[in-house]
Design a protein around this motif. Sequence first.
Motif, PDB file in Angstrom:
ATOM      1  N   UNK A  23     -26.858 -31.342  14.483  1.00  0.00           N
ATOM      2  CA  UNK A  23     -26.153 -30.060  14.435  1.00  0.00           C
ATOM      3  C   UNK A  23     -27.139 -28.917  14.180  1.00  0.00           C
ATOM      4  N   UNK A  24     -28.057 -29.106  13.249  1.00  0.00           N
ATOM      5  CA  UNK A  24     -29.045 -28.065  12.954  1.00  0.00           C
ATOM      6  C   UNK A  24     -29.889 -27.790  14.191  1.00  0.00           C
ATOM      7  N   UNK A  25     -30.303 -28.833  14.880  1.00  0.00           N
ATOM      8  CA  UNK A  25     -31.117 -28.672  16.079  1.00  0.00           C
ATOM      9  C   UNK A  25     -30.351 -27.909  17.158  1.00  0.00           C
ATOM     10  N   UNK A  26     -29.101 -28.265  17.371  1.00  0.00           N
ATOM     11  CA  UNK A  26     -28.284 -27.578  18.374  1.00  0.00           C
ATOM     12  C   UNK A  26     -28.107 -26.101  18.031  1.00  0.00           C
ATOM     13  N   UNK A  27     -27.841 -25.819  16.768  1.00  0.00           N
ATOM     14  CA  UNK A  27     -27.640 -24.431  16.344  1.00  0.00           C
ATOM     15  C   UNK A  27     -28.918 -23.631  16.525  1.00  0.00           C
ATOM     16  N   UNK A  28     -30.053 -24.191  16.127  1.00  0.00           N
ATOM     17  CA  UNK A  28     -31.324 -23.466  16.260  1.00  0.00           C
ATOM     18  C   UNK A  28     -31.690 -23.232  17.719  1.00  0.00           C
ATOM     19  N   UNK A  29     -31.437 -24.197  18.578  1.00  0.00           N
ATOM     20  CA  UNK A  29     -31.718 -24.013  20.004  1.00  0.00           C
ATOM     21  C   UNK A  29     -30.809 -22.935  20.580  1.00  0.00           C
ATOM     22  N   UNK A  30     -29.538 -22.944  20.196  1.00  0.00           N
ATOM     23  CA  UNK A  30     -28.604 -21.930  20.697  1.00  0.00           C
ATOM     24  C   UNK A  30     -29.018 -20.536  20.220  1.00  0.00           C
ATOM     25  N   UNK A  31     -29.380 -20.415  18.946  1.00  0.00           N
ATOM     26  CA  UNK A  31     -29.847 -19.124  18.434  1.00  0.00           C
ATOM     27  C   UNK A  31     -31.062 -18.657  19.221  1.00  0.00           C
ATOM     28  N   UNK A  32     -32.015 -19.550  19.412  1.00  0.00           N
ATOM     29  CA  UNK A  32     -33.231 -19.198  20.135  1.00  0.00           C
ATOM     30  C   UNK A  32     -32.912 -18.743  21.560  1.00  0.00           C
ATOM     31  N   UNK A  33     -31.980 -19.416  22.226  1.00  0.00           N
ATOM     32  CA  UNK A  33     -31.595 -19.022  23.588  1.00  0.00           C
ATOM     33  C   UNK A  33     -30.944 -17.643  23.601  1.00  0.00           C
ATOM     34  N   UNK A  34     -30.114 -17.351  22.609  1.00  0.00           N
ATOM     35  CA  UNK A  34     -29.485 -16.035  22.519  1.00  0.00           C
ATOM     36  C   UNK A  34     -30.543 -14.956  22.261  1.00  0.00           C
ATOM     37  N   UNK A  35     -31.537 -15.282  21.442  1.00  0.00           N
ATOM     38  CA  UNK A  35     -32.621 -14.328  21.183  1.00  0.00           C
ATOM     39  C   UNK A  35     -33.453 -14.100  22.444  1.00  0.00           C
ATOM     40  N   UNK A  36     -33.598 -15.133  23.281  1.00  0.00           N
ATOM     41  CA  UNK A  36     -34.311 -14.956  24.548  1.00  0.00           C
ATOM     42  C   UNK A  36     -33.654 -13.862  25.378  1.00  0.00           C
TER      43      UNK A  36
END
Length: 182
Positions: A23-36
Amino acid sequence: MKLAHGLALLPKSRGDEDSWSLMMQKVLIFINNQLNVMFQGLEEEARSSEVVRLLLPPGKDPPPPLGGLTASAKNSDQAMKRPEQVLVSRVSTLMTCCCTMLTDAYPVQVSVPVCSLVALVKRVLMVDGSFSQSSPFMTAMRQDLICLELPELHRCSLELLSSIVKGLRSQLFHMWQISHDC
């Protein structure tokens, strides 16, 4: 806030380290994609890959996306057209989710991805709105809108940093030594 808290509670239903870590990995990847999407033209392109590099070891496939959403070109085009306030709201909600996951008691000990979390915080705090690379996506109006939302993102990033410290407490010195090598 309720959404972030509910999402953070999901791994507790299984109560194992893998559920929490995934879950932490998924959330961090999603945040990073939104920041992109949000920071395109406001930062060097290499910064976005640092968080992903820390989350996904070379050769390892990314987990299924958060919420089962597929990252098609159509979805990313629609995200580019969304107001920055919606993107900031998503990112701040998911950062709150990370804060809750880091500070709430969990039934088993978990490995906290300190390097990834700190890289994400650093990425957000490094953006001040002044770096403007020529980009077809960055207009003066869009840059102004993002700059208006930066204080909220910076606040959420600092809360995430605080949650890392609170969540790790006695392990902090040991983790600092590990993360110093990152």
